[in-house]
Write an enzyme that holds these catalytic residues in place. Structure first.
Site, PDB file in Angstrom:
ATOM      1  N   ASN A   9       0.868  -1.175   0.000  1.00  0.00           N
ATOM      2  CA  ASN A   9       0.000   0.000   0.000  1.00  0.00           C
ATOM      3  C   ASN A   9       0.905   1.226   0.000  1.00  0.00           C
ATOM      4  O   ASN A   9       1.538   1.528   1.016  1.00  0.00           O
ATOM      5  CB  ASN A   9      -0.882  -0.037   1.260  1.00  0.00           C
ATOM      6  CG  ASN A   9      -1.697   1.221   1.457  1.00  0.00           C
ATOM      7  OD1 ASN A   9      -1.778   2.074   0.571  1.00  0.00           O
ATOM      8  ND2 ASN A   9      -2.309   1.353   2.633  1.00  0.00           N
ATOM      9  N   TRP A  10       0.986   1.892  -1.144  1.00  0.00           N
ATOM     10  CA  TRP A  10       1.889   3.046  -1.249  1.00  0.00           C
ATOM     11  C   TRP A  10       1.313   4.293  -0.577  1.00  0.00           C
ATOM     12  O   TRP A  10       2.014   5.298  -0.452  1.00  0.00           O
ATOM     13  CB  TRP A  10       2.196   3.339  -2.727  1.00  0.00           C
ATOM     14  CG  TRP A  10       3.166   2.368  -3.347  1.00  0.00           C
ATOM     15  CD1 TRP A  10       3.667   1.221  -2.778  1.00  0.00           C
ATOM     16  CD2 TRP A  10       3.777   2.466  -4.639  1.00  0.00           C
ATOM     17  NE1 TRP A  10       4.532   0.600  -3.636  1.00  0.00           N
ATOM     18  CE2 TRP A  10       4.631   1.341  -4.796  1.00  0.00           C
ATOM     19  CE3 TRP A  10       3.680   3.390  -5.687  1.00  0.00           C
ATOM     20  CZ2 TRP A  10       5.378   1.121  -5.953  1.00  0.00           C
ATOM     21  CZ3 TRP A  10       4.434   3.162  -6.837  1.00  0.00           C
ATOM     22  CH2 TRP A  10       5.275   2.047  -6.962  1.00  0.00           C
ATOM     23  N   LYS A  11       0.056   4.254  -0.202  1.00  0.00           N
ATOM     24  CA  LYS A  11      -0.584   5.421   0.432  1.00  0.00           C
ATOM     25  C   LYS A  11      -0.375   6.671  -0.445  1.00  0.00           C
ATOM     26  O   LYS A  11      -0.388   6.554  -1.661  1.00  0.00           O
ATOM     27  CB  LYS A  11      -0.057   5.609   1.860  1.00  0.00           C
ATOM     28  CG  LYS A  11      -0.167   4.304   2.670  1.00  0.00           C
ATOM     29  CD  LYS A  11       0.125   4.474   4.122  1.00  0.00           C
ATOM     30  CE  LYS A  11      -0.024   3.111   4.815  1.00  0.00           C
ATOM     31  NZ  LYS A  11       0.151   3.185   6.245  1.00  0.00           N
ATOM     32  N   HIS A  92      -9.292   1.052   5.404  1.00  0.00           N
ATOM     33  CA  HIS A  92      -8.005   1.272   6.059  1.00  0.00           C
ATOM     34  C   HIS A  92      -8.205   2.248   7.223  1.00  0.00           C
ATOM     35  O   HIS A  92      -9.004   3.181   7.115  1.00  0.00           O
ATOM     36  CB  HIS A  92      -6.989   1.828   5.055  1.00  0.00           C
ATOM     37  CG  HIS A  92      -5.599   1.818   5.586  1.00  0.00           C
ATOM     38  ND1 HIS A  92      -5.153   2.767   6.472  1.00  0.00           N
ATOM     39  CD2 HIS A  92      -4.567   0.954   5.398  1.00  0.00           C
ATOM     40  CE1 HIS A  92      -3.893   2.481   6.796  1.00  0.00           C
ATOM     41  NE2 HIS A  92      -3.513   1.393   6.151  1.00  0.00           N
ATOM     42  N   GLU A  94      -6.568   4.661   8.178  1.00  0.00           N
ATOM     43  CA  GLU A  94      -6.345   6.069   7.821  1.00  0.00           C
ATOM     44  C   GLU A  94      -7.573   6.657   7.132  1.00  0.00           C
ATOM     45  O   GLU A  94      -7.880   7.839   7.291  1.00  0.00           O
ATOM     46  CB  GLU A  94      -5.078   6.181   6.952  1.00  0.00           C
ATOM     47  CG  GLU A  94      -3.837   5.943   7.803  1.00  0.00           C
ATOM     48  CD  GLU A  94      -2.644   5.393   7.052  1.00  0.00           C
ATOM     49  OE1 GLU A  94      -2.639   5.419   5.804  1.00  0.00           O
ATOM     50  OE2 GLU A  94      -1.715   4.918   7.724  1.00  0.00           O
ATOM     51  N   GLU A 162      -4.913  -5.063  10.890  1.00  0.00           N
ATOM     52  CA  GLU A 162      -3.911  -4.011  11.037  1.00  0.00           C
ATOM     53  C   GLU A 162      -4.155  -3.229  12.326  1.00  0.00           C
ATOM     54  O   GLU A 162      -4.944  -2.275  12.339  1.00  0.00           O
ATOM     55  CB  GLU A 162      -3.995  -3.033   9.861  1.00  0.00           C
ATOM     56  CG  GLU A 162      -3.718  -3.659   8.517  1.00  0.00           C
ATOM     57  CD  GLU A 162      -3.184  -2.628   7.538  1.00  0.00           C
ATOM     58  OE1 GLU A 162      -2.095  -2.854   7.010  1.00  0.00           O
ATOM     59  OE2 GLU A 162      -3.848  -1.596   7.331  1.00  0.00           O
ATOM     60  N   GLY A 168       3.017   2.127  10.773  1.00  0.00           N
ATOM     61  CA  GLY A 168       3.999   3.197  10.601  1.00  0.00           C
ATOM     62  C   GLY A 168       4.747   3.568  11.866  1.00  0.00           C
ATOM     63  O   GLY A 168       5.404   4.606  11.912  1.00  0.00           O
ATOM     64  N   SER A 208       3.855  -2.230  10.303  1.00  0.00           N
ATOM     65  CA  SER A 208       5.310  -2.291  10.531  1.00  0.00           C
ATOM     66  C   SER A 208       5.930  -3.633  10.146  1.00  0.00           C
ATOM     67  O   SER A 208       6.870  -4.099  10.798  1.00  0.00           O
ATOM     68  CB  SER A 208       5.636  -1.934  11.987  1.00  0.00           C
ATOM     69  OG  SER A 208       5.289  -0.580  12.238  1.00  0.00           O
ATOM     70  N   GLY A 229       2.974  -1.151   4.220  1.00  0.00           N
ATOM     71  CA  GLY A 229       3.000   0.254   3.838  1.00  0.00           C
ATOM     72  C   GLY A 229       4.412   0.688   3.482  1.00  0.00           C
ATOM     73  O   GLY A 229       4.897   0.468   2.375  1.00  0.00           O
ATOM     74  N   GLY A 230       5.103   1.276   4.452  1.00  0.00           N
ATOM     75  CA  GLY A 230       6.416   1.877   4.216  1.00  0.00           C
ATOM     76  C   GLY A 230       7.403   0.971   3.493  1.00  0.00           C
ATOM     77  O   GLY A 230       8.098   1.409   2.565  1.00  0.00           O
TER      78      GLY A 230
END
Ligand code: PGA
Length: 248
Positions: A9-11, A92, A94, A162, A168, A208, A229-230
């Protein structure tokens, strides 16, 4: 029985230059033993589909609950399909937090996405406060009941667990905590949808995930892969996670 999945997920990260990461990923995993999914920002979906090797599926990060209409700035499920997506992430944390999305919104979005022919990755997760007050399973059970529509099959639904406090932050639940929630989600899916759908739905862990912890997480029961993600932004990091999944 379940095909494992590594989803990135590149967000709100990445411009055209980031497409080279997709090329590198395809080159490193020409015949993966798991399903690969990258969800770039919507502006990059068509270019990502045109750039990425065919073994990498492309997905959106959200869609509107209505099939079309006067919703300035929003993106419909049909538009995602038209742009080249085959999946969409929904619910998600976010989105739930930044856009005040509740379970019923997520459920309606999922219905619309499924009708458009997309597969859905539906995210569930507790806050730190909910974890510390021992409410995790109640929260997850409620989100599962409220966010997942009845129309799912074992093929068009992926669930992602999640924990919000792990996203993150570099913090990860213990392996026992991950296993407890994944076993619980599996049991709830089987209870609601029957053994067929319940056992064929993939359950991903997210929060993470890194090359350094991936192998341990993938050894936990009912963990069928990861939503990353990251560490999905750089092909080298995501590739190491994919390899850990293939070896699990
Ligand atoms: P992270 O994000 O891997 O950067 O923690 C996970 C996610 O939000 O899907």
């Amino acid at each position: 029985m379940r095909r494992k999945m590594a989803a990135g997920n590149w967000k709100m990260n990445g411009s055209t230059a980031a497409l080279s990461e997709l090329t590198a990923l395809g080159d490193a995993h020409s015949d993966p033993k798991c399903e690969l999914l990258i969800c770039p920002p919507a502006t990059l979906i068509t270019a990502a589909r045109n750039t990425a090797a065919k073994q990498i599926a492309i997905g959106g990060q959200d869609c509107h609950e209505a099939p079309s209409g006067a919703h300035t700035g929003d993106i419909s499920a049909d538009m995602l399909v038209d742009a080249g997506a085959s999946y969409v992430i929904l619910g998600h944390s976010e989105r739930r937090e930044d856009h005040n999305e509740g379970d019923s919104d997520v459920r309606q979005k999922a219905r619309t996405a499924l009708e458009a022919g997309l597969k859905v990755v539906i995210c569930l997760g507790e806050s730190l406060e909910e974890r510390e007050s021992n409410n995790t399973l109640d929260i997850i059970g409620g989100q599962l009941a409220g966010s997942i529509p009845d129309q799912v099959t074992g093929e068009n639904l992926v669930v992602a667990y999640e924990p919000i406090w792990a996203i993150g932050t570099g913090k990860v639940p213990t392996l026992d905590q991950i296993g407890e929630v994944h076993d619980f989600i599996r049991a709830r899916l089987e209870r609601r949808f029957g053994a067929g759908i319940g056992r064929s739905t993939r359950i991903l862990y997210g929060g993470s995930v890194k090359p350094t912890n991936a192998a341990d997480i993938f050894a936990v029961s009912n963990v069928d892969g990861a939503l990353v993600g990251g560490a999905s932004l750089k092909a080298a990091d995501f590739s190491a996670i994919i390899t850990a999944l293939e070896d699990a």
